[in-house]
Design a protein around this motif. Structure first.
Motif, PDB file in Angstrom:
ATOM      1  N   PHE A 216       0.837  -1.200   0.000  1.00 17.61           N
ATOM      2  CA  PHE A 216       0.000   0.000   0.000  1.00 17.61           C
ATOM      3  C   PHE A 216       0.874   1.254   0.000  1.00 17.61           C
ATOM      4  N   GLY A 217       1.928   1.250   0.818  1.00 15.21           N
ATOM      5  CA  GLY A 217       2.822   2.396   0.860  1.00 15.21           C
ATOM      6  C   GLY A 217       3.504   2.645  -0.469  1.00 15.21           C
ATOM      7  N   PHE A 218       3.948   1.571  -1.140  1.00 14.22           N
ATOM      8  CA  PHE A 218       4.571   1.707  -2.450  1.00 14.22           C
ATOM      9  C   PHE A 218       3.583   2.258  -3.481  1.00 14.22           C
ATOM     10  N   ILE A 219       2.338   1.778  -3.419  1.00 11.10           N
ATOM     11  CA  ILE A 219       1.328   2.246  -4.375  1.00 11.10           C
ATOM     12  C   ILE A 219       1.075   3.737  -4.189  1.00 11.10           C
ATOM     13  N   ILE A 220       0.951   4.180  -2.935  1.00 12.94           N
ATOM     14  CA  ILE A 220       0.741   5.603  -2.670  1.00 12.94           C
ATOM     15  C   ILE A 220       1.931   6.413  -3.179  1.00 12.94           C
ATOM     16  N   GLN A 221       3.139   5.909  -2.929  1.00 11.92           N
ATOM     17  CA  GLN A 221       4.350   6.620  -3.337  1.00 11.92           C
ATOM     18  C   GLN A 221       4.447   6.767  -4.852  1.00 11.92           C
ATOM     19  N   ASN A 222       3.990   5.747  -5.603  1.00 14.07           N
ATOM     20  CA  ASN A 222       4.136   5.740  -7.048  1.00 14.07           C
ATOM     21  C   ASN A 222       2.881   6.186  -7.787  1.00 14.07           C
ATOM     22  N   SER A 223       1.858   6.609  -7.072  1.00 13.70           N
ATOM     23  CA  SER A 223       0.603   7.007  -7.709  1.00 13.70           C
ATOM     24  C   SER A 223       0.567   8.516  -7.938  1.00 13.70           C
ATOM     25  N   GLN A 224      -0.307   8.919  -8.828  1.00 12.97           N
ATOM     26  CA  GLN A 224      -0.581  10.337  -8.999  1.00 12.97           C
ATOM     27  C   GLN A 224      -1.384  10.829  -7.803  1.00 12.97           C
ATOM     28  N   GLN A 225      -1.540  12.138  -7.701  1.00 21.00           N
ATOM     29  CA  GLN A 225      -2.148  12.723  -6.508  1.00 21.00           C
ATOM     30  C   GLN A 225      -3.564  12.212  -6.265  1.00 21.00           C
ATOM     31  N   ASP A 226      -4.415  12.193  -7.287  1.00 24.10           N
ATOM     32  CA  ASP A 226      -5.801  11.740  -7.115  1.00 24.10           C
ATOM     33  C   ASP A 226      -5.851  10.256  -6.755  1.00 24.10           C
ATOM     34  N   GLU A 227      -5.018   9.456  -7.436  1.00 27.39           N
ATOM     35  CA  GLU A 227      -4.989   8.028  -7.144  1.00 27.39           C
ATOM     36  C   GLU A 227      -4.497   7.773  -5.723  1.00 27.39           C
ATOM     37  N   ALA A 228      -3.505   8.551  -5.306  1.00 21.90           N
ATOM     38  CA  ALA A 228      -2.967   8.391  -3.952  1.00 21.90           C
ATOM     39  C   ALA A 228      -4.026   8.703  -2.907  1.00 21.90           C
ATOM     40  N   ARG A 229      -4.847   9.720  -3.149  1.00 20.18           N
ATOM     41  CA  ARG A 229      -5.913  10.055  -2.207  1.00 20.18           C
ATOM     42  C   ARG A 229      -6.892   8.905  -2.060  1.00 20.18           C
ATOM     43  N   GLN A 230      -7.231   8.257  -3.183  1.00 18.25           N
ATOM     44  CA  GLN A 230      -8.153   7.132  -3.114  1.00 18.25           C
ATOM     45  C   GLN A 230      -7.566   5.979  -2.301  1.00 18.25           C
ATOM     46  N   VAL A 231      -6.283   5.692  -2.544  1.00 15.70           N
ATOM     47  CA  VAL A 231      -5.644   4.616  -1.808  1.00 15.70           C
ATOM     48  C   VAL A 231      -5.559   4.946  -0.323  1.00 15.70           C
ATOM     49  N   ILE A 232      -5.220   6.204   0.004  1.00 21.41           N
ATOM     50  CA  ILE A 232      -5.144   6.626   1.398  1.00 21.41           C
ATOM     51  C   ILE A 232      -6.499   6.475   2.076  1.00 21.41           C
ATOM     52  N   MET A 233      -7.562   6.826   1.382  1.00 16.09           N
ATOM     53  CA  MET A 233      -8.907   6.687   1.946  1.00 16.09           C
ATOM     54  C   MET A 233      -9.233   5.216   2.206  1.00 16.09           C
ATOM     55  N   GLN A 234      -8.878   4.345   1.248  1.00 16.96           N
ATOM     56  CA  GLN A 234      -9.134   2.923   1.429  1.00 16.96           C
ATOM     57  C   GLN A 234      -8.328   2.359   2.597  1.00 16.96           C
ATOM     58  N   VAL A 235      -7.071   2.780   2.703  1.00 18.19           N
ATOM     59  CA  VAL A 235      -6.224   2.312   3.793  1.00 18.19           C
ATOM     60  C   VAL A 235      -6.764   2.789   5.137  1.00 18.19           C
ATOM     61  N   THR A 236      -7.215   4.053   5.191  1.00 21.20           N
ATOM     62  CA  THR A 236      -7.765   4.602   6.431  1.00 21.20           C
ATOM     63  C   THR A 236      -8.993   3.817   6.884  1.00 21.20           C
ATOM     64  N   ILE A 237      -9.873   3.497   5.947  1.00 21.82           N
ATOM     65  CA  ILE A 237     -11.066   2.705   6.272  1.00 21.82           C
ATOM     66  C   ILE A 237     -10.660   1.329   6.775  1.00 21.82           C
ATOM     67  N   PHE A 238      -9.661   0.726   6.119  1.00 22.38           N
ATOM     68  CA  PHE A 238      -9.180  -0.593   6.525  1.00 22.38           C
ATOM     69  C   PHE A 238      -8.627  -0.558   7.944  1.00 22.38           C
ATOM     70  N   ILE A 239      -7.838   0.468   8.254  1.00 26.33           N
ATOM     71  CA  ILE A 239      -7.265   0.597   9.587  1.00 26.33           C
ATOM     72  C   ILE A 239      -8.356   0.783  10.644  1.00 26.33           C
ATOM     73  N   LEU A 240      -9.352   1.601  10.331  1.00 28.16           N
ATOM     74  CA  LEU A 240     -10.445   1.819  11.275  1.00 28.16           C
ATOM     75  C   LEU A 240     -11.218   0.531  11.539  1.00 28.16           C
ATOM     76  N   ILE A 241     -11.452  -0.240  10.482  1.00 29.79           N
ATOM     77  CA  ILE A 241     -12.162  -1.511  10.644  1.00 29.79           C
ATOM     78  C   ILE A 241     -11.364  -2.455  11.532  1.00 29.79           C
ATOM     79  N   ILE A 242     -10.037  -2.535  11.296  1.00 28.44           N
ATOM     80  CA  ILE A 242      -9.180  -3.383  12.125  1.00 28.44           C
ATOM     81  C   ILE A 242      -9.256  -2.948  13.588  1.00 28.44           C
ATOM     82  N   GLY A 243      -9.184  -1.635  13.827  1.00 22.87           N
ATOM     83  CA  GLY A 243      -9.236  -1.134  15.195  1.00 22.87           C
ATOM     84  C   GLY A 243     -10.548  -1.446  15.883  1.00 22.87           C
ATOM     85  N   ILE A 244     -11.662  -1.269  15.172  1.00 20.34           N
ATOM     86  CA  ILE A 244     -12.980  -1.543  15.756  1.00 20.34           C
ATOM     87  C   ILE A 244     -13.126  -3.020  16.104  1.00 20.34           C
ATOM     88  N   ILE A 245     -12.707  -3.893  15.171  1.00 27.43           N
ATOM     89  CA  ILE A 245     -12.789  -5.328  15.434  1.00 27.43           C
ATOM     90  C   ILE A 245     -11.921  -5.707  16.628  1.00 27.43           C
TER      91      ILE A 245
END
Length: 278
Positions: A179-208
């Motif tokens: 995920f970190g590599f994808i964000i690093q190598n993505s364009q700005q808009d694509e990186a924002r989408q990946v960051i949002m997906q990662v944030t949701i994933f982290i929140l789900i892990i924390g809640i569980i």
């Protein structure tokens, strides 16, 4: 003969994940082994770090089968006895704090409790770690594999007293790295989408994690988070990364994470013996 090209469904993925990797447009033109390999683990080779570490873990499991004992009262999956798992390096907060057996933070990453765990984790490892190994060398892959695994082990013992085997931490650490590599190598808009997906994933892990005390979810959370940070600051073979300030911030966060959790563990935690939890 029809030429080879990347499958259309993978066109939106970053190019660096599939460099020098050919996936035929029609899988029916390939044999079964080639089709499975191209779609599940296109970067896997028999001389890769992934193959070597998987062979070591499989060999250790076979040795445990010959030298260890099984708990025959639980399931037909031949779960190893507590004595066998402890002998081969299973980890717990009690052993780390009161017996100072720090090596268990590392050895627990290489053992499995039963055949089901072995098969599932090795399959995920072949797919995920081989993808990460595509754009970093073997030595770096080994270091990151171990550092994310240990991060998961440390995170787990801060919250729970149970015994655990932590190979899942390494695998999810590699997921975070990708995920970190994808964000690093993505364009700005694509990186924002990946960051949002990662944030949701982290929140789900924390809640569980708050609702399932006996799970390894907090360890997975820790290794995944460290993997993302390393992926953001780690230079790849495809891209030279010059942002020194970003590197310093990332390394500082990793250092604070390890030292902070270690301080909390040895200053405030009073783990009981794992047997008392059963």
């Amino acid at each position: 003969m029809q030429g080879s090209r990347r499958h259309p469904e993978l066109d939106n993925m970053p190019d660096f994940l599939f460099e020098n990797t050919l996936i035929l447009s029609d899988p029916r033109e390939e044999n079964c082994y080639s089709t499975i390999k191209d779609y599940c683990c296109p970067n896997f080779t028999l001389v890769s770090f992934t193959a070597i570490i998987s062979l070591i873990q499989l060999s250790l499991f076979i040795v445990m089968c010959f030298l260890g004992d099984f708990n025959l009262q639980k399931t037909i999956l031949c779960i190893f006895s507590d004595e066998t798992l402890d002998t081969f390096g299973r980890c717990s907060a009690y052993n780390v704090k009161y017996k100072l057996e720090f090596y268990r933070l590392l050895t627990c990453l290489f053992i499995f409790n039963n055949v089901k765990d072995l098969c599932g984790e090795l399959l995920l490892q072949v797919i995920i770690v081989s993808m990460a190994e595509k754009f970093i060398d073997k030595k770096t892959t080994l270091f990151l594999y171990l550092i994310t695994g240990v991060a998961g082990s440390i995170t787990f013992i801060v919250f729970y007293d149970q015994n655990f085997e932590g190979n899942q931490f390494c695998v999810f650490g590699m997921v975070g790295l990708i995920f970190g590599f994808i964000i690093q190598n993505s364009q700005q808009d694509e990186a924002r989408q990946v960051i949002m997906q990662v944030t949701i994933f982290i929140l789900i892990i924390g809640i569980i994690g708050f609702f399932y005390k006996n799970s390894l979810i907090f360890g997975i959370y820790g290794s995944f988070l460290i993997g993302i940070i390393i992926g953001l600051i780690q230079p790849t073979q495809n891209r030279i990364f010059y942002r020194t300030k970003m590197k310093l911030v990332g390394l500082g966060v990793i250092f604070m994470y390890f030292t902070g959790f270690i301080y909390i563990f040895f200053s405030f935690r009073m783990p009981s013996h794992p047997i008392e939890q059963q």
